[in-house]
Design a protein around this motif. Structure first.
Motif, PDB file in Angstrom:
ATOM      1  N   ILE A   1     -26.249  11.820 -34.096  1.00  0.00           N
ATOM      2  CA  ILE A   1     -26.636  11.333 -32.755  1.00  0.00           C
ATOM      3  C   ILE A   1     -27.594  12.301 -32.061  1.00  0.00           C
ATOM      4  CG2 ILE A   1     -24.655   9.842 -32.248  1.00  0.00           C
ATOM      5  CD1 ILE A   1     -23.459  12.266 -30.718  1.00  0.00           C
ATOM      6  N   LEU A   2     -28.333  11.748 -31.125  1.00  0.00           N
ATOM      7  CA  LEU A   2     -29.250  12.562 -30.322  1.00  0.00           C
ATOM      8  C   LEU A   2     -28.443  13.424 -29.360  1.00  0.00           C
ATOM      9  CD1 LEU A   2     -31.823   9.794 -29.340  1.00  0.00           C
ATOM     10  CD2 LEU A   2     -32.395  11.864 -30.624  1.00  0.00           C
ATOM     11  N   THR A   3     -28.940  14.611 -29.058  1.00  0.00           N
ATOM     12  CA  THR A   3     -28.276  15.439 -28.059  1.00  0.00           C
ATOM     13  C   THR A   3     -28.530  14.863 -26.670  1.00  0.00           C
ATOM     14  OG1 THR A   3     -28.837  17.299 -29.490  1.00  0.00           O
ATOM     15  CG2 THR A   3     -27.965  17.851 -27.322  1.00  0.00           C
ATOM     16  N   GLU A   4     -29.747  14.338 -26.474  1.00  0.00           N
ATOM     17  CA  GLU A   4     -30.072  13.667 -25.210  1.00  0.00           C
ATOM     18  C   GLU A   4     -31.014  12.509 -25.487  1.00  0.00           C
ATOM     19  OE1 GLU A   4     -31.931  16.705 -22.808  1.00  0.00           O
ATOM     20  OE2 GLU A   4     -33.877  16.320 -23.719  1.00  0.00           O
ATOM     21  N   GLY A   5     -31.101  11.597 -24.529  1.00  0.00           N
ATOM     22  CA  GLY A   5     -31.966  10.431 -24.705  1.00  0.00           C
ATOM     23  C   GLY A   5     -31.208   9.307 -25.398  1.00  0.00           C
ATOM     24  N   ARG A   6     -31.928   8.234 -25.700  1.00  0.00           N
ATOM     25  CA  ARG A   6     -31.240   7.096 -26.324  1.00  0.00           C
ATOM     26  C   ARG A   6     -32.036   6.467 -27.457  1.00  0.00           C
ATOM     27  NH1 ARG A   6     -30.712   2.474 -21.842  1.00  0.00           N
ATOM     28  NH2 ARG A   6     -30.286   1.253 -23.704  1.00  0.00           N
ATOM     29  N   LEU A   7     -31.266   5.884 -28.354  1.00  0.00           N
ATOM     30  CA  LEU A   7     -31.861   5.209 -29.515  1.00  0.00           C
ATOM     31  C   LEU A   7     -31.449   3.744 -29.466  1.00  0.00           C
ATOM     32  CD1 LEU A   7     -32.888   5.468 -32.736  1.00  0.00           C
ATOM     33  CD2 LEU A   7     -30.451   5.229 -33.075  1.00  0.00           C
ATOM     34  N   GLU A   8     -32.402   2.867 -29.651  1.00  0.00           N
ATOM     35  CA  GLU A   8     -32.077   1.442 -29.741  1.00  0.00           C
ATOM     36  C   GLU A   8     -32.589   0.947 -31.079  1.00  0.00           C
ATOM     37  OE1 GLU A   8     -33.437  -0.862 -26.324  1.00  0.00           O
ATOM     38  OE2 GLU A   8     -33.167   0.917 -25.097  1.00  0.00           O
TER      39      GLU A   8
ATOM     40  N   PHE B   1     -36.432  19.140 -31.096  1.00  0.00           N
ATOM     41  CA  PHE B   1     -37.464  18.377 -30.384  1.00  0.00           C
ATOM     42  C   PHE B   1     -36.845  17.855 -29.088  1.00  0.00           C
ATOM     43  CE2 PHE B   1     -35.624  15.585 -33.665  1.00  0.00           C
ATOM     44  CZ  PHE B   1     -35.092  14.572 -32.895  1.00  0.00           C
ATOM     45  N   ARG B   2     -37.727  17.588 -28.126  1.00  0.00           N
ATOM     46  CA  ARG B   2     -37.267  17.059 -26.826  1.00  0.00           C
ATOM     47  C   ARG B   2     -38.240  16.015 -26.322  1.00  0.00           C
ATOM     48  NH1 ARG B   2     -34.658  21.246 -22.534  1.00  0.00           N
ATOM     49  NH2 ARG B   2     -33.461  19.422 -21.960  1.00  0.00           N
ATOM     50  N   ASP B   3     -37.754  15.149 -25.448  1.00  0.00           N
ATOM     51  CA  ASP B   3     -38.588  14.113 -24.820  1.00  0.00           C
ATOM     52  C   ASP B   3     -39.371  13.280 -25.837  1.00  0.00           C
ATOM     53  OD1 ASP B   3     -37.827  14.714 -22.234  1.00  0.00           O
ATOM     54  OD2 ASP B   3     -39.241  16.386 -22.143  1.00  0.00           O
ATOM     55  N   LEU B   4     -38.730  12.986 -26.943  1.00  0.00           N
ATOM     56  CA  LEU B   4     -39.411  12.191 -27.980  1.00  0.00           C
ATOM     57  C   LEU B   4     -39.346  10.714 -27.607  1.00  0.00           C
ATOM     58  CD1 LEU B   4     -40.676  11.942 -30.846  1.00  0.00           C
ATOM     59  CD2 LEU B   4     -38.361  11.753 -31.737  1.00  0.00           C
ATOM     60  N   ASN B   5     -40.522  10.095 -27.508  1.00  0.00           N
ATOM     61  CA  ASN B   5     -40.590   8.663 -27.238  1.00  0.00           C
ATOM     62  C   ASN B   5     -41.271   7.981 -28.407  1.00  0.00           C
ATOM     63  OD1 ASN B   5     -39.485   8.543 -24.479  1.00  0.00           O
ATOM     64  ND2 ASN B   5     -41.229   9.899 -24.052  1.00  0.00           N
ATOM     65  N   LEU B   6     -40.582   7.017 -28.957  1.00  0.00           N
ATOM     66  CA  LEU B   6     -41.073   6.424 -30.195  1.00  0.00           C
ATOM     67  C   LEU B   6     -40.703   4.945 -30.209  1.00  0.00           C
ATOM     68  CD1 LEU B   6     -42.365   7.821 -32.686  1.00  0.00           C
ATOM     69  CD2 LEU B   6     -40.102   7.841 -33.724  1.00  0.00           C
ATOM     70  N   GLU B   7     -41.639   4.121 -30.648  1.00  0.00           N
ATOM     71  CA  GLU B   7     -41.334   2.699 -30.772  1.00  0.00           C
ATOM     72  C   GLU B   7     -41.936   2.212 -32.086  1.00  0.00           C
ATOM     73  OE1 GLU B   7     -42.025   0.654 -27.171  1.00  0.00           O
ATOM     74  OE2 GLU B   7     -41.418  -1.291 -27.993  1.00  0.00           O
TER      75      GLU B   7
END
Lengths: 215, 260
Positions: free
Chosen positions: A58-65, A23-29
Motif C-alpha cells: 500500500i501507499l504511505t500516502e495518497g490513493r490508488l484507484e 517518491f511523493r506526490d505521484l500523480n498517474l493515470e
C-alpha cells in the motif's frame, strides 16, 4: 472517481521506506491501450510501485484507484515449481473460474492457445515439463506466457526480460506492445533505457530528485 | 588478519575435537561389563543360528497377522494425515496467531516425546487388547511427526506464489490450493509414505503389549523360543519395508521438483 477510460489512477501517491521517501506526490493515470515504462536506479521503488498497483502493498500516502483486472510478471517468477508449464499458464485463468471448478484440477480446452503463446516466445519445452526443471530464462518466458494468456485489462511487468537474450527481449516486449492495440495497458519496469524508449508511450522516471513523466 | 583467522579456526577445531572425545569417553562408562568371562561372539553366533532356516510353513498365519498390521498402519497413517494438515496449517507461519502456533508446536513436541510403545500401553488400557488400540496409539504418534514435518514444509513455501495468484484475481481457496498446497503436496505424500513404512514397523512391535498385528506373533514365538518362526516374521517385515522405501523413492523422483 476513476475516469471511465482510465484503468488505474494514483493521486498524490507517496511511499516511505524507513525514514526515506522513495517518491511523493505521484500523480498517474493509465488510459486503455497505454504502454508506460518505469525507470530508475535500483532500490528507488520501481518494484514497490508495481506491488502497490497489484495491491499486494500500500501507499504511505495518497490513493490508488483501479477498476481493472491485472496480469503480473513479477521479479520472483512466481511459478509453482511442482506444476507443469501448462498448469502454471492455466493458473493465469483462475479468476475466470469459481473455486469449486478448479478444486479437482486445471483441465483445459485451451491447449492450442497455450501452444501458440509458447511458440511466439520461442519456448521449446514440453507443456508437460515441470517448471522447477526449467532454466531461469525459460521460467521467465513461462511467466510472460501466463500473463499473455490471462488477457487482463492491465499488465504489470517487473523486469520481465532480464534473463533473456537480446533477440528474445525485443520479441517478448513486442508481444506485450501488441496487446496494447487490443486495449490492454502495460506498465513495465525495465533497467534498459533503450529498450523502454522503443516500446513505451510514456516513461515514468523515478530517481533521487523525485519523479517525472517523459513522453 | 589472515594469521588470526587461521589461529581462531585451529582453536575451534581442537576445542570441537576435545568436546567430542570427552563425550565418547564419558559414554563408554555405560559399558560396565559383567565380571564373568563370556564369549560374546560365540553366544551371538549360537543365538543367530536358531533363526535359520526360517520356518515358512506358518506363512498363512504370518500373512493374516501381516494384513492386520497393514490395516492398523494404513488406518493410523490416514487418520494422522487427515488431522495433521489443518493442525500444521494453524502451526505454521501461514497462521497469524502466534500463541496458537506455539501451542501446536509444543503439543506436537509433547506427543513425539512419548514412544509408540507407551502410546500402545495407554491405548490398550483404554480399549483393551485389540487392533483398535494399535490404530489409536500409532495415530497419535504419527500426528506428532507428520504435524512437525508438514509445519516445516509449509514454513518453507514461497508465499509470493499465493500472493501473486491472489493479486491476479484468484479466490483465496485457489491461491492456497495452487500457490501453497501444490508446492508442499509432494513433500506431504513423501512424508506420509515414510510414516506408513514407519507405522508398519511400529505396528509389528506394539503387538508386544497387546495392540494386535505381527507383534503379537513375534511375542508368541519369542515366548516359546521358536526363533526360526520369529525369523520368518522379520523377513516379511523387511520385504515390506524395502518395497515401501522403493515406492517412496520412485514417487520422490517423479514428483518432487526442487526449486532451483
Amino acid at each position: 472517481m476513476i475516469h471511465s477510460a482510465s484503468l488505474l489512477k494514483i493521486q498524490a501517491g507517496g511511499l516511505k521506506r524507513g525514514e526515506r521517501w522513495l517518491f511523493r506526490d505521484l500523480n498517474l493515470e493509465i488510459p486503455k491501450g497505454h504502454f508506460l515504462g518505469v525507470q530508475g536506479p535500483s532500490g528507488i521503488g520501481k518494484t514497490s510501485l508495481l506491488e502497490i498497483m497489484a495491491r499486494t502493498s500500500i501507499l504511505t500516502e495518497g490513493r490508488l484507484e483501479r477498476s481493472s483486472s491485472i496480469a503480473w510478471i513479477d521479479q520472483h517468477s512466481s511459478l509453482t515449481a511442482n506444476l507443469s508449464v501448462e498448469e502454471n499458464i492455466l493458473l493465469g485463468g483462475l479468476h475466470r473460474r469459481r473455486w469449486f471448478q478448479t478444486l479437482f484440477g486445471l483441465s483445459s480446452l485451451k491447449t492450442d492457445e497455450i501452444s501458440e503463446i509458447l511458440k511466439s516466445l520461442d519456448l521449446q519445452v514440453s507443456p508437460h515439463s515441470k517448471v522447477g526443471l526449467l532454466s531461469g530464462g525459460e521460467r521467465q518466458r513461462v511467466s510472460i506466457a501466463r500473463a499473455l494468456f490471462q488477457n487482463a485489462d492491465l499488465l504489470l511487468a517487473d523486469e520481465p526480460v532480464s534473463m533473456l537474450p537480446d533477440t528474445l527481449q525485443t520479441k517478448s516486449l513486442q508481444l506485450l506492445k501488441d496487446r496494447t492495440v487490443e486495449g490492454t495497458s502495460v506498465i513495465c519496469a525495465l533497467h534498459n533505457e533503450q529498450l523502454l524508449k522503443m516500446y513505451a508511450d510514456q516513461i515514468l522516471v523515478i530517481d533521487q530528485s523525485g519523479w517525472r513523466l517523459i513522453s | 588478519m589472515k594469521d588470526r583467522l587461521i589461529f581462531q579456526r585451529s582453536i575451534s577445531f581442537y576445542f570441537s575435537f576435545l568436546v567430542i572425545a570427552s563425550a565418547v569417553l564419558w559414554s563408554l562408562l555405560s559399558f560396565d561389563l559383567p565380571d564373568r568371562e563370556l564369549n560374546y561372539f560365540e553366544n551371538g553366533v549360537r543365538f543367530l543360528k536358531r533363526f535359520f532356516p526360517p520356518d515358512f510353513s506358518i506363512w498363512r498365519t504370518v500373512l493374516e497377522s501381516f494384513l492386520e498390521t497393514l490395516r492398523i498402519a494404513i488406518l493410523a497413517t490416514l487418520l494422522a494425515i487427515i488431522f495433521s494438515i489443518p493442525i500444521a496449517f494453524c502451526g505454521s507461519r501461514l497462521h497469524r496467531n502466534a500463541w496458537l502456533r506455539y501451542l501446536i508446536r509444543f503439543s506436537l513436541n509433547a506427543i513425539r516425546t512419548i514412544p509408540s510403545l507407551i502410546w500402545a500401553l495407554l491405548a490398550v488400557a483404554l480399549v483393551g487388547p485389540h487392533p483398535l488400540a494399535g490404530v489409536i496409539a500409532l495415530s497419535f504418534y504419527s500426528l506428532g511427526y507428520l504435524g512437525k514435518f508438514f509445519i516445516d514444509a509449509l514454513n518453507a513455501v514461497d508465499l509470493n506464489i499465493a500472493r501473486h495468484l491472489r493479486a491476479t484475481g484468484a479466490h483465496n481457496i485457489q491461491a492456497f490450493q495452487y500457490g501453497i498446497f501444490a508446492s508442499v503436496k509432494p513433500v506431504i505424500v513423501s512424508h506420509s509414505l515414510w510414516m506408513l513404512e514407519y507405522n508398519i514397523r511400529s505396528a509389528s512391535i506394539i503387538g508386544y503389549v497387546g495392540a494386535g498385528g505381527l507383534g503379537t506373533l513375534l511375542h508368541q514365538y519369542q515366548e516359546y523360543y521358536q526363533w526360526n518362526r520369529f525369523c520368518t516374521v522379520l523377513i516379511v517385515i523387511f520385504i515390506v519395508v524395502l518395497l515401501l522405501d522403493a515406492a517412496n523413492e520412485i514417487y520422490r523422483k517423479k514428483h518432487l521438483v526442487e526449486r532451483t
